[in-house]
Design an enzyme around this catalytic site. Sequence first.
Site, PDB file in Angstrom:
ATOM      1  N   HIS A   4      59.617  44.327  61.886  1.00  0.00           N
ATOM      2  CA  HIS A   4      60.550  44.921  62.841  1.00  0.00           C
ATOM      3  C   HIS A   4      61.102  46.222  62.291  1.00  0.00           C
ATOM      4  O   HIS A   4      61.159  46.436  61.087  1.00  0.00           O
ATOM      5  CB  HIS A   4      61.694  43.960  63.183  1.00  0.00           C
ATOM      6  CG  HIS A   4      62.352  43.341  61.986  1.00  0.00           C
ATOM      7  ND1 HIS A   4      61.789  42.285  61.300  1.00  0.00           N
ATOM      8  CD2 HIS A   4      63.497  43.631  61.347  1.00  0.00           C
ATOM      9  CE1 HIS A   4      62.578  41.942  60.297  1.00  0.00           C
ATOM     10  NE2 HIS A   4      63.625  42.753  60.283  1.00  0.00           N
ATOM     11  N   HIS A  31      64.379  48.749  62.574  1.00  0.00           N
ATOM     12  CA  HIS A  31      65.773  48.909  63.001  1.00  0.00           C
ATOM     13  C   HIS A  31      65.989  50.346  63.481  1.00  0.00           C
ATOM     14  O   HIS A  31      65.641  51.300  62.775  1.00  0.00           O
ATOM     15  CB  HIS A  31      66.726  48.684  61.826  1.00  0.00           C
ATOM     16  CG  HIS A  31      66.739  47.298  61.279  1.00  0.00           C
ATOM     17  ND1 HIS A  31      67.693  46.367  61.622  1.00  0.00           N
ATOM     18  CD2 HIS A  31      65.926  46.679  60.383  1.00  0.00           C
ATOM     19  CE1 HIS A  31      67.459  45.235  60.952  1.00  0.00           C
ATOM     20  NE2 HIS A  31      66.396  45.403  60.200  1.00  0.00           N
TER      21      HIS A  31
END
Length: 139
Positions: free
Chosen positions: A99, A101
């Site tokens: 992922h 951010h």
Amino acid sequence: MTDIFDKIISGEIPSYKVYEDDDVLAFLDLSQATPGHTLVIPKKHVQDIYSYDDDLSAKVLSKLPVIARAVKASNPKIIGINILSNNGAAAGQSVPHSHWHIIPRYQDDGLDLPGAVDHSDEYSPSKYEAVAKSIREQF
Ligand code: 5GP
């Protein structure tokens, strides 16, 4: 292996979605390190950046500027954005599904991200060169 982000992709766990296409999902990070803190994830389950091939890189990484622009445009108080991905527990990765951010920055938001450490006084030209060579040799 199914992780919490796989469950968000499938809808088993709800999320505040901000963007979705065939390959990518972006949704608000629960922690909201700052308002608008968004996570961008590949729908394909890959644990970390080391697992990206060229095709997945193109599909996911090309969306970072698109989503960052939308986040920035959502609030005139946003004066900067940090984009970061933690890879490995030692780097702070707590969910084993890659992922990215997107963290909006505001005046005096007090957020303390890594990056301000300067060890240049411990490095000679030969030491810089040895480190660079050890990386160059891996391609
Ligand atoms: P990491 O620490 O692995 O870089 O980031 C994982 C992030 O996922 C954390 O910032 C955490 O707040 C967020 N997170 C963990 N569980 C959930 C969840 O169920 N929903 C959402 N939206 N974010 C989550």
